[in-house]
Design a protein around this motif. Structure first.
Motif, PDB file in Angstrom:
ATOM      1  N   ALA A   1     -16.339   2.272  13.809  1.00 13.96           N
ATOM      2  CA  ALA A   1     -14.939   2.055  14.200  1.00 13.96           C
ATOM      3  C   ALA A   1     -14.141   1.475  13.038  1.00 13.96           C
ATOM      4  O   ALA A   1     -12.991   1.858  12.798  1.00 13.96           O
ATOM      5  CB  ALA A   1     -14.873   1.128  15.412  1.00 13.96           C
ATOM      6  N   MET A   2     -14.766   0.556  12.301  1.00 13.60           N
ATOM      7  CA  MET A   2     -14.076  -0.010  11.146  1.00 13.60           C
ATOM      8  C   MET A   2     -13.773   1.078  10.118  1.00 13.60           C
ATOM      9  O   MET A   2     -12.711   1.084   9.490  1.00 13.60           O
ATOM     10  CB  MET A   2     -14.924  -1.114  10.507  1.00 13.60           C
ATOM     11  CG  MET A   2     -14.853  -2.447  11.241  1.00 13.60           C
ATOM     12  SD  MET A   2     -16.084  -3.618  10.627  1.00 13.60           S
ATOM     13  CE  MET A   2     -15.180  -4.393   9.316  1.00 13.60           C
ATOM     14  N   GLY A   3     -14.729   1.986   9.958  1.00 13.34           N
ATOM     15  CA  GLY A   3     -14.518   3.084   9.018  1.00 13.34           C
ATOM     16  C   GLY A   3     -13.320   3.931   9.416  1.00 13.34           C
ATOM     17  O   GLY A   3     -12.442   4.216   8.596  1.00 13.34           O
ATOM     18  N   VAL A   4     -13.276   4.302  10.699  1.00 19.02           N
ATOM     19  CA  VAL A   4     -12.150   5.106  11.182  1.00 19.02           C
ATOM     20  C   VAL A   4     -10.845   4.312  11.058  1.00 19.02           C
ATOM     21  O   VAL A   4      -9.819   4.835  10.618  1.00 19.02           O
ATOM     22  CB  VAL A   4     -12.386   5.543  12.642  1.00 19.02           C
ATOM     23  CG1 VAL A   4     -11.121   6.143  13.235  1.00 19.02           C
ATOM     24  CG2 VAL A   4     -13.524   6.551  12.709  1.00 19.02           C
ATOM     25  N   ALA A   5     -10.912   3.028  11.426  1.00 15.90           N
ATOM     26  CA  ALA A   5      -9.716   2.184  11.340  1.00 15.90           C
ATOM     27  C   ALA A   5      -9.205   2.121   9.904  1.00 15.90           C
ATOM     28  O   ALA A   5      -7.997   2.139   9.655  1.00 15.90           O
ATOM     29  CB  ALA A   5     -10.021   0.778  11.858  1.00 15.90           C
TER      30      ALA A   5
ATOM     31  N   SER B   1      -1.439   4.178   6.874  1.00 15.41           N
ATOM     32  CA  SER B   1      -0.371   3.646   7.734  1.00 15.41           C
ATOM     33  C   SER B   1       0.316   2.465   7.077  1.00 15.41           C
ATOM     34  O   SER B   1       1.540   2.375   7.045  1.00 15.41           O
ATOM     35  CB  SER B   1      -0.940   3.180   9.077  1.00 15.41           C
ATOM     36  OG  SER B   1      -1.470   4.261   9.786  1.00 15.41           O
ATOM     37  N   PHE B   2      -0.490   1.536   6.556  1.00 14.65           N
ATOM     38  CA  PHE B   2       0.096   0.342   5.959  1.00 14.65           C
ATOM     39  C   PHE B   2       0.643   0.637   4.572  1.00 14.65           C
ATOM     40  O   PHE B   2       1.626   0.047   4.137  1.00 14.65           O
ATOM     41  CB  PHE B   2      -0.938  -0.785   5.928  1.00 14.65           C
ATOM     42  CG  PHE B   2      -1.430  -1.140   7.305  1.00 14.65           C
ATOM     43  CD1 PHE B   2      -0.579  -1.093   8.401  1.00 14.65           C
ATOM     44  CD2 PHE B   2      -2.762  -1.493   7.513  1.00 14.65           C
ATOM     45  CE1 PHE B   2      -1.025  -1.402   9.679  1.00 14.65           C
ATOM     46  CE2 PHE B   2      -3.217  -1.813   8.785  1.00 14.65           C
ATOM     47  CZ  PHE B   2      -2.349  -1.759   9.865  1.00 14.65           C
ATOM     48  N   ARG B   3       0.004   1.594   3.898  1.00 14.07           N
ATOM     49  CA  ARG B   3       0.498   1.990   2.584  1.00 14.07           C
ATOM     50  C   ARG B   3       1.941   2.494   2.703  1.00 14.07           C
ATOM     51  O   ARG B   3       2.787   2.213   1.869  1.00 14.07           O
ATOM     52  CB  ARG B   3      -0.427   3.075   2.009  1.00 14.07           C
ATOM     53  CG  ARG B   3       0.090   3.844   0.809  1.00 14.07           C
ATOM     54  CD  ARG B   3       0.178   2.937  -0.410  1.00 14.07           C
ATOM     55  NE  ARG B   3       0.739   3.617  -1.559  1.00 14.07           N
ATOM     56  CZ  ARG B   3       2.033   3.848  -1.719  1.00 14.07           C
ATOM     57  NH1 ARG B   3       2.874   3.467  -0.785  1.00 14.07           N
ATOM     58  NH2 ARG B   3       2.466   4.449  -2.805  1.00 14.07           N
TER      59      ARG B   3
ATOM     60  N   TYR C   1       4.072   3.368  14.491  1.00 18.94           N
ATOM     61  CA  TYR C   1       2.680   2.926  14.445  1.00 18.94           C
ATOM     62  C   TYR C   1       2.040   3.085  15.820  1.00 18.94           C
ATOM     63  O   TYR C   1       0.906   3.557  15.946  1.00 18.94           O
ATOM     64  CB  TYR C   1       2.600   1.460  13.986  1.00 18.94           C
ATOM     65  CG  TYR C   1       1.186   0.956  13.924  1.00 18.94           C
ATOM     66  CD1 TYR C   1       0.437   1.055  12.756  1.00 18.94           C
ATOM     67  CD2 TYR C   1       0.567   0.409  15.053  1.00 18.94           C
ATOM     68  CE1 TYR C   1      -0.869   0.630  12.719  1.00 18.94           C
ATOM     69  CE2 TYR C   1      -0.739  -0.015  15.018  1.00 18.94           C
ATOM     70  CZ  TYR C   1      -1.450   0.082  13.844  1.00 18.94           C
ATOM     71  OH  TYR C   1      -2.750  -0.339  13.806  1.00 18.94           O
ATOM     72  N   ALA C   2       2.777   2.698  16.862  1.00 21.31           N
ATOM     73  CA  ALA C   2       2.245   2.780  18.222  1.00 21.31           C
ATOM     74  C   ALA C   2       1.839   4.217  18.554  1.00 21.31           C
ATOM     75  O   ALA C   2       0.732   4.469  19.048  1.00 21.31           O
ATOM     76  CB  ALA C   2       3.290   2.276  19.227  1.00 21.31           C
TER      77      ALA C   2
ATOM     78  N   ARG D   1      -3.485  -5.530   2.720  1.00 20.08           N
ATOM     79  CA  ARG D   1      -4.875  -5.932   2.865  1.00 20.08           C
ATOM     80  C   ARG D   1      -5.064  -6.788   4.113  1.00 20.08           C
ATOM     81  O   ARG D   1      -6.012  -6.578   4.883  1.00 20.08           O
ATOM     82  CB  ARG D   1      -5.301  -6.727   1.626  1.00 20.08           C
ATOM     83  CG  ARG D   1      -6.782  -6.923   1.592  1.00 20.08           C
ATOM     84  CD  ARG D   1      -7.253  -7.657   0.357  1.00 20.08           C
ATOM     85  NE  ARG D   1      -8.202  -8.672   0.772  1.00 20.08           N
ATOM     86  CZ  ARG D   1      -8.201  -9.910   0.351  1.00 20.08           C
ATOM     87  NH1 ARG D   1      -7.302 -10.320  -0.515  1.00 20.08           N
ATOM     88  NH2 ARG D   1      -9.086 -10.761   0.784  1.00 20.08           N
ATOM     89  N   TYR D   2      -4.161  -7.706   4.349  1.00 23.99           N
ATOM     90  CA  TYR D   2      -4.329  -8.584   5.509  1.00 23.99           C
ATOM     91  C   TYR D   2      -4.126  -7.835   6.823  1.00 23.99           C
ATOM     92  O   TYR D   2      -4.780  -8.126   7.816  1.00 23.99           O
ATOM     93  CB  TYR D   2      -3.408  -9.807   5.392  1.00 23.99           C
ATOM     94  CG  TYR D   2      -4.080 -10.880   4.579  1.00 23.99           C
ATOM     95  CD1 TYR D   2      -4.980 -11.759   5.175  1.00 23.99           C
ATOM     96  CD2 TYR D   2      -3.900 -10.957   3.204  1.00 23.99           C
ATOM     97  CE1 TYR D   2      -5.648 -12.710   4.432  1.00 23.99           C
ATOM     98  CE2 TYR D   2      -4.567 -11.894   2.446  1.00 23.99           C
ATOM     99  CZ  TYR D   2      -5.439 -12.770   3.072  1.00 23.99           C
ATOM    100  OH  TYR D   2      -6.111 -13.701   2.325  1.00 23.99           O
ATOM    101  N   LYS D   3      -3.204  -6.864   6.838  1.00 22.35           N
ATOM    102  CA  LYS D   3      -3.060  -6.051   8.048  1.00 22.35           C
ATOM    103  C   LYS D   3      -4.356  -5.284   8.298  1.00 22.35           C
ATOM    104  O   LYS D   3      -4.778  -5.123   9.449  1.00 22.35           O
ATOM    105  CB  LYS D   3      -1.900  -5.071   7.890  1.00 22.35           C
ATOM    106  CG  LYS D   3      -0.541  -5.686   8.096  1.00 22.35           C
ATOM    107  CD  LYS D   3       0.475  -4.557   8.158  1.00 22.35           C
ATOM    108  CE  LYS D   3       1.804  -4.950   7.608  1.00 22.35           C
ATOM    109  NZ  LYS D   3       2.681  -3.779   7.430  1.00 22.35           N
ATOM    110  N   LEU D   4      -4.973  -4.815   7.229  1.00 22.62           N
ATOM    111  CA  LEU D   4      -6.243  -4.102   7.398  1.00 22.62           C
ATOM    112  C   LEU D   4      -7.323  -5.030   7.938  1.00 22.62           C
ATOM    113  O   LEU D   4      -8.102  -4.639   8.813  1.00 22.62           O
ATOM    114  CB  LEU D   4      -6.700  -3.523   6.053  1.00 22.62           C
ATOM    115  CG  LEU D   4      -6.258  -2.091   5.747  1.00 22.62           C
ATOM    116  CD1 LEU D   4      -6.740  -1.672   4.370  1.00 22.62           C
ATOM    117  CD2 LEU D   4      -6.778  -1.120   6.803  1.00 22.62           C
TER     118      LEU D   4
END
Ligand SMILES: Nc1ncnc2c1ncn2[C@@H]1O[C@H](COP(=O)(O)OP(=O)(O)O)[C@@H](O)[C@H]1O
Ligand SMILES: [Mg+2]
Lengths: 318, 246
Positions: free
Chosen positions: A90-94, A101-103, A111-112, A204-207
């Motif tokens: 799941a982390m990989g997919v996220a 998305s954050f980039r 986003y939703a 990075r923090y959003k990730l």
């Protein structure tokens, strides 16, 4: 005083299966409520703190279920290892979804929608990917009681696993709230450019928030699959994310205690309505549940979190 | 020692040339004022130095490094901080938490961050606002909070964008004094954008003048205040203020 309150509350949670008379059905329902409450608490990272309206919980929940179940069925791998591997998947997919998305600064409704889209995409993929899932349920081998394999007939087994996960999630969320991570995420949520100028790598923090949430949510999926004994692409369910975000909003966005308490209360009501009304007029329980949500939003647009929290404060001080 | 160099920077917004081949060198410990009428390109220059905007042409060098491709947070880690012209508070944080966010940048743990935050609050003189929520404060107070959280990152170069706007003359004097003190204490290099002449003239050792994206003058406060091109650029709006000062 505080100690005794905590001790009695902890004792209550520990003895709950006994209080429910070891009735498998009630314990099953209670565990479901706690599992969804874990997701609400995990959502605190990405939604409450980082302020991203994520609706993709179903994607990670389903992924955890498929990975854990698949490994249990076809490789005889213990569910415990499956939970971890499912979380990592799941982390990989996220990461794959979150990084771009954050980039590109995806926010708010965009986003939703993207996060909700992820659920649908994964569901389609696993419907078509018949080597792993496909349109038929895949059943996990039955075991009477095999804690190492993480499979048991009695539901109290899953109740305690879920309770443990809930405690870990609470601990992590509380630590984040009190420390640097929480402060950083809230500053990003409040005013991203100012946060950047203070040296915070906002992407990075959003990730970090997204990955934490996706891991925990995947673990709930793995527990769910083992508890019901099968997995199926239907577990990539968009409703889970919508339910999670709705509960968090009704409970008070960004509040710590409001959302999980609201989750337990609302989901209990929902289950009660479903059991008692679902049989007579199909769908009536959903109508009533929806009405409760609308009423809550209309009368307390900021959520009931502040009230619940002041209530907790009062109880504490007594 | 040169700490900041803006070399031949051009920035366009569509057909509008916001900055045209701007050059600027700043030495360690200097205070440089940037003035110019509204829309001259001052804030755009700050946005380029701090990495929020990318120039169409030219390079920014900070401590001898080309930072053109750097994102703002990395530039901040290098020791650059900035107070925004339009304040950007964190509405749901208290003043204390806001400043702690800044102080985490150069602190190893929470207790170190708390110490640095306390010091920043003291330096700016807003310790009494500590427990207030940012959303309860007025603009002048929020500007001070921005100053405190900026210096909590322990910068070497501080960019300040119109911090004196809306202050009374006595408050302006106080602000000049405060900034001089902070600069001394922390050994800062200051870049200040300001409309209030009394403020820039009182603080800066050197001034550059922007006008429609062009640098039209550079020099000491005295020479700038007598420069005919500057007077012309300011004619009507700032003329009276300049006379008052000189
Ligand atoms: N992001 C932007 N997009 C388009 N135009 C901009 C942008 N930022 C600034 N401008 C324009 O560039 C010019 C310079 O603006 P600015 O740097 O804010 O001026 P100053 O700070 O000197 O008042 C103005 O005409 C402004 O409208
Ligand atoms: Mg400006």
């Amino acid at each position: 005083m505080r100690f005794w309150q905590l001790a009695s509350f902890g004792g209550f949670l520990l003895l709950l299966p006994l209080i429910l008379g070891l009735n498998d059905y009630y314990i099953f329902l209670t565990t479901l409520i706690l599992l969804y409450t874990v997701i609400v608490m995990a959502w605190y990272f990405i939604g409450g703190l980082a302020g991203q309206l994520d609706l993709g919980a179903g994607a990670y929940h389903g992924l955890g279920a498929v990975v854990t179940g698949y490994l249990m069925i076809y490789y005889n791998v213990s569910g415990w290892i499956g939970l971890v591997l499912g979380g990592l998947a799941a982390m990989g997919v996220a990461f794959i979804v979150g990084f771009p998305s954050f980039r590109f600064g995806l926010k708010e409704v965009w986003y939703a929608l993207a996060s909700l889209g992820l659920v649908l995409i994964l569901q389609k993929i696993f419907l078509l990917w018949t080597d792993v899932a496909g349109p038929l349920e895949r059943y996990i081998p039955f075991r009477e009681f095999d804690p190492l394999y993480m499979r048991a007939r009695a539901k109290w087994f899953y109740y305690y696993i879920t309770l443990g996960l809930l405690l870990i999630t609470f601990y992590l969320a509380h630590r984040a709230k009190r420390g640097k991570l929480g402060l950083y995420l809230v500053s990003i949520r409040d005013e991203e450019e100012a946060a950047e100028m203070l040296g915070i790598d906002t992407r990075r923090y959003k990730l970090v928030a997204l990955l934490t949430y996706s891991f925990i949510t995947a673990v709930t999926g793995g527990i769910y699959a083992s508890m019901v004994g099968f997995y199926h692409p239907i577990l990539f369910d968009g409703w889970i994310g919508i339910q999670t975000a709705t509960i968090a909003i009704v409970g008070g966005l960004g509040h710590f205690w409001g959302p999980p308490l609201t989750s337990v209360i609302l989901l209990s009501i929902a289950e009660y309505l479903r059991i008692n009304l679902g049989g007579t007029i199909p769908g009536l329980h959903q109508v009533i549940f929806g009405a409760i949500l609308i009423t809550a939003i209309l009368f307390k647009p900021a959520g009931i979190g502040p009230y619940l929290e002041s209530l907790i404060e009062k109880v504490r001080k007594r | 020692m040169k700490v900041l160099e803006v070399r031949d920077i051009t920035k366009k917004f569509g057909a509008l040339v916001a900055l045209n081949s701007i050059n600027l060198n700043v030495d360690e410990g200097e205070t440089v004022g940037i003035i110019g009428p509204n829309g001259a390109g001052k804030t755009t220059l700050f946005n380029i130095i701090t990495g929020f905007l990318k120039p169409d042409k030219g390079t920014v060098w900070i401590f001898g490094r080309n930072v053109n491709s750097w994102r703002p947070h990395k530039i901040a880690s290098l020791g650059v901080s900035r107070c925004f012209q339009i304040v950007k508070p964190f509405p749901s944080l208290t003043v204390w938490e806001t400043v702690v966010v800044g102080s985490y940048l150069k602190s190893r743990d929470a207790s170190e961050a708390h110490e640095a935050a306390l010091e920043a609050l003291k330096l700016v003189g807003i310790t009494d606002l500590k427990d207030r929520l940012s959303r309860e404060l007025n603009i002048p107070q929020l500007k001070l909070v921005e100053l405190a959280r900026s210096i909590a990152t322990r910068p070497k170069i501080l960019l300040i964008d119109e911090i004196a706007a809306g202050l009374t003359p006595t408050e302006v004097d106080k602000m000049v004094k405060k900034l001089k003190e902070i600069k001394e204490r922390l050994g800062l290099t200051l870049l200040v954008v300001e409309h209030v002449m009394k403020f820039v003239m009182g603080l800066s050792e050197r001034i550059i003048v922007l006008h429609y994206g062009e640098k039209i003058a550079e020099g000491s406060p005295e020479s700038i205040s007598k420069d005919p091109r500057v007077i012309e650029a300011y004619l009507g709006t700032k003329w009276a203020e300049m006379r008052e000062w000189s």
